[in-house]
Scaffold this active site. Structure first.
Site, PDB file in Angstrom:
ATOM      1  N   ALA A   3       3.166   7.358   4.161  1.00 46.00           N
ATOM      2  CA  ALA A   3       4.002   6.168   4.318  1.00 46.00           C
ATOM      3  C   ALA A   3       3.672   5.127   3.262  1.00 46.00           C
ATOM      4  CB  ALA A   3       3.810   5.580   5.723  1.00 46.00           C
ATOM      5  N   GLN A   4       4.541   4.113   3.191  1.00 45.38           N
ATOM      6  CA  GLN A   4       4.309   2.934   2.362  1.00 45.38           C
ATOM      7  C   GLN A   4       4.393   1.699   3.253  1.00 45.38           C
ATOM      8  OE1 GLN A   4       6.190   4.845  -1.731  1.00 45.38           O
ATOM      9  NE2 GLN A   4       6.976   2.892  -1.035  1.00 45.38           N
ATOM     10  N   VAL A   5       3.589   0.699   2.936  1.00 45.66           N
ATOM     11  CA  VAL A   5       3.508  -0.515   3.743  1.00 45.66           C
ATOM     12  C   VAL A   5       4.071  -1.694   2.951  1.00 45.66           C
ATOM     13  CG1 VAL A   5       1.985  -2.097   4.980  1.00 45.66           C
ATOM     14  CG2 VAL A   5       1.509   0.370   4.986  1.00 45.66           C
TER      15      VAL A   5
ATOM     16  N   ALA B  14       0.859  -1.184   0.000  1.00 39.08           N
ATOM     17  CA  ALA B  14       0.000   0.000   0.000  1.00 39.08           C
ATOM     18  C   ALA B  14       0.892   1.229   0.000  1.00 39.08           C
ATOM     19  CB  ALA B  14      -0.921   0.009   1.218  1.00 39.08           C
ATOM     20  N   SER B  15       0.397   2.297  -0.642  1.00 44.67           N
ATOM     21  CA  SER B  15       1.146   3.545  -0.704  1.00 44.67           C
ATOM     22  C   SER B  15       0.188   4.689  -0.401  1.00 44.67           C
ATOM     23  CB  SER B  15       1.777   3.730  -2.089  1.00 44.67           C
ATOM     24  OG  SER B  15       2.440   4.961  -2.188  1.00 44.67           O
ATOM     25  N   ALA B  16       0.499   5.441   0.667  1.00 37.95           N
ATOM     26  CA  ALA B  16      -0.365   6.548   1.067  1.00 37.95           C
ATOM     27  C   ALA B  16       0.445   7.835   1.117  1.00 37.95           C
ATOM     28  CB  ALA B  16      -1.010   6.257   2.420  1.00 37.95           C
ATOM     29  N   SER B  17      -0.191   8.896   1.568  1.00 39.48           N
ATOM     30  CA  SER B  17       0.449  10.208   1.529  1.00 39.48           C
ATOM     31  C   SER B  17       1.634  10.313   2.483  1.00 39.48           C
ATOM     32  CB  SER B  17      -0.575  11.293   1.863  1.00 39.48           C
ATOM     33  OG  SER B  17      -1.186  11.030   3.111  1.00 39.48           O
TER      34      SER B  17
ATOM     35  N   ASP C 230     -11.080   7.427  13.259  1.00 40.25           N
ATOM     36  CA  ASP C 230     -11.385   7.403  11.825  1.00 40.25           C
ATOM     37  C   ASP C 230     -11.609   5.978  11.322  1.00 40.25           C
ATOM     38  OD1 ASP C 230     -11.836   8.466   9.329  1.00 40.25           O
ATOM     39  OD2 ASP C 230      -9.722   8.574   8.782  1.00 40.25           O
TER      40      ASP C 230
END
Length: 544
Positions: free
Chosen positions: A134-136, A129-132, A282
């Site tokens: 971090a990346q997992v 996964a890639s978010a604003s 959230d």
């Protein structure tokens, strides 16, 4: 940040202004303290016009991580922003292209203090996964445990701090120059949002939140959070249990099992909010998985809410008043709980609350959306100058999110049924024998403590009286204007008496001379006229 300080971040400032213009907010840019024609020279006006709130969301997504997180934080401020904008900001998702692992490796090695190969038996360098922020990645430890490794993007803090500084500048300019935006107090909202975004950059907070939830979770057979590998986690890297599961909106469960899972998730959130006072802020569909064993897993604990016992009990009263459609009770609770910034019109608030409940919490027409109703209620409170704790805003968003998750599992989900057992448990905590005993014990402890200190306090007062050291200070407040007015009035009266005396004296001199005037009477008349003119001018100038 002054307008000239924009030069320090000129390139990024130009990007922000360009996005704002493309999204159709040129009229706002025209009101900022920017050089004349600055943005018009390089940005064409937009050719299409979406609704304003959709354009705001699109602009934030285009501007990148800091603005996306800021928008997500803003969606947790229903007391400051309109409900329609809150709903739109909740749709914010970061579509960020993943960085190659070669750029992420230095962050991982710096956090671990050694090469990854010494820690992981296997490490998949393709991000799951890639978010604003971090990346997992998925990996396996040498002891055989499957883990997920969350790595913060390199250099992110510097980028985020720079963007937040620019955001603060633009918020200040909008607040100063646009009267319609001043009630929202954008600088204060942005300051709070900035603190929340910077807090999320420290993964230690997320690790502590996950550990605390698992330690206090009363139903681990139904809901849980991933276990954290504490010895391998730090500020920029979080190593935790890998969860194999499916999204809630595509879990493929049988209706009965899905219904039970929806109830368990909602009950857990209400327990977190009303009993534990610590809750996931959230829990939207992207942060909730249906694990392979059928349990619900709450992910991404970077933001959590905290409520004291007093706030939890008041919130329970608020829920019960909403169920009873009791607008007067809701306004009363808000007035007692909040810190009014001025005199609120409680009758007008009752009308607005009644309309909000009829729109979103009306069981007569089967329209029950507690989360949306809470968003509207908090906005009504804020608009009327009643500021409640920001954790209530987090709670409203959490309830709205869990409602949506539960409805995706069970279209006929009844939130009230899930909340009932938690409310019953809270009432026992509040009115049960243990609660009565606890409150009595606390009252007696406080009373006896005060009685124990009373002789000493009386003795100190008597000693000060004996030594003439006791003084009483009186301070008059609000009398400055009265003092000034009295002095001005006294001066005018005195001048009036003098002018009148001169006029009468001059007239007596003229009468004594048989109607013939002389220099002395003429001088008296002139001075009286001048004094009268001075007093009259002062009265006319001040309008009184």
């Amino acid at each position: 940040m002054t307008p000239f300080a924009l030069v320090t971040h000129a390139v990024r400032a130009k990007e922000i202004i360009a996005v704002a213009a493309r999204c159709g907010f040129g009229e706002l840019l025209d009101q900022l303290e920017l050089p004349a024609g600055f943005w018009q020279r390089f940005i064409p006006r937009p050719t299409h016009r979406l609704p304003a709130y959709e354009r705001i969301r699109a602009g934030l997504e285009e501007l990148g991580p800091a603005f996306i997180k800021a928008g997500q934080m803003l969606s947790m401020r229903p007391d400051a922003l309109p409900p329609a904008l809150i709903i739109e900001l909740r749709k914010l998702r970061s579509h960020v292209a993943p960085l190659p692992f070669s750029e992420m490796r230095p962050v991982l090695e710096a956090s671990l203090g050694r090469p990854p190969a010494e820690v992981f038996a296997a490490f998949d360098e393709t991000p799951a996964a890639s978010a604003s922020l971090a990346q997992v990645y998925f990996a396996r430890l040498h002891d055989g445990r499957e883990v997920a490794v969350k790595i913060q993007r390199p250099g992110l803090r510097r980028i985020v701090e720079s963007d937040l500084a620019l955001l603060s500048f633009f918020a200040g300019q909008l607040h100063t120059r646009i009267a319609a935006l001043q009630p929202y107090d954008l600088p204060a909202v942005v300051a709070e949002v900035s603190a929340g975004v910077l807090r999320e950059l420290d993964f230690n907070h997320e690790a502590r939140n996950q550990r605390f939830f698992n330690a206090t979770n009363p139903t681990p057979q139904h809901v849980f959070a991933p276990e954290v590998v504490e010895e391998l986690s730090g500020e920029c890297v979080l190593v935790m249990q890998r969860i194999v599961g499916r999204p809630v909106d595509a879990c493929g469960l049988e209706p009965a099992a899905a219904r039970e899972l929806a109830r368990a998730g909602a009950t857990s959130l209400f327990h977190q909010v009303l009993v534990a006072g610590f809750f996931h802020a959230d829990p939207h569909a992207g942060n909730v998985l249906v694990a392979a064993d059928g349990r619900l897993c709450f992910l991404d604990w970077g933001l959590a809410g905290h409520l004291t016992r007093r706030l939890r009990l008041a919130l329970a009263d608020l829920f019960l008043a909403a169920v009873d459609q009791d607008a007067e009770r809701i306004v009363q609770i808000a007035a007692e709980l909040g810190s009014p910034g001025g005199r609120a019109d409680l009758r007008a608030m009752e009308r607005d609350v009644t309309l909000a409940l009829r729109e979103d919490f009306n069981r007569a027409i089967n329209q029950v959306n507690l989360g949306r109703a809470m968003l509207k209620l908090l906005f009504i409170f804020g608009r009327n100058g009643i500021s409640v704790t920001s954790d209530y805003s987090l709670m409203a968003k959490a309830v709205l999110s869990i409602e949506e998750v539960a409805t995706s599992l069970d279209p006929h989900f009844d939130l009230k049924r899930s909340a009932r057992p938690v409310l019953v448990a809270l009432q026992k905590e509040r009115h049960g024998p243990r609660a009565v005993l606890r409150d009595t014990r606390a009252m007696l402890r406080s009373t006896f403590g005060s009685l124990r200190d009373l002789p000493g306090e009386i003795h100190r007062i008597v000693r000060r009286l004996e030594h003439d050291e006791l003084t009483i200070k009186f301070q008059h407040q609000g009398l400055d204007d009265l003092d000034t007015a009295l002095k001005t009035s006294a001066n005018r009266i005195a001048l009036g008496f003098i002018a009148g005396s001169l006029l009468i004296g001059s007239s007596l001199i003229v009468a004594a001379k048989g109607g013939a005037g002389n220099a002395l009477s003429t001088t008296g008349y002139v001075l009286a006229a001048m004094l009268a003119a001075y007093v009259g001018y002062g009265i006319f100038r001040e309008g009184r």
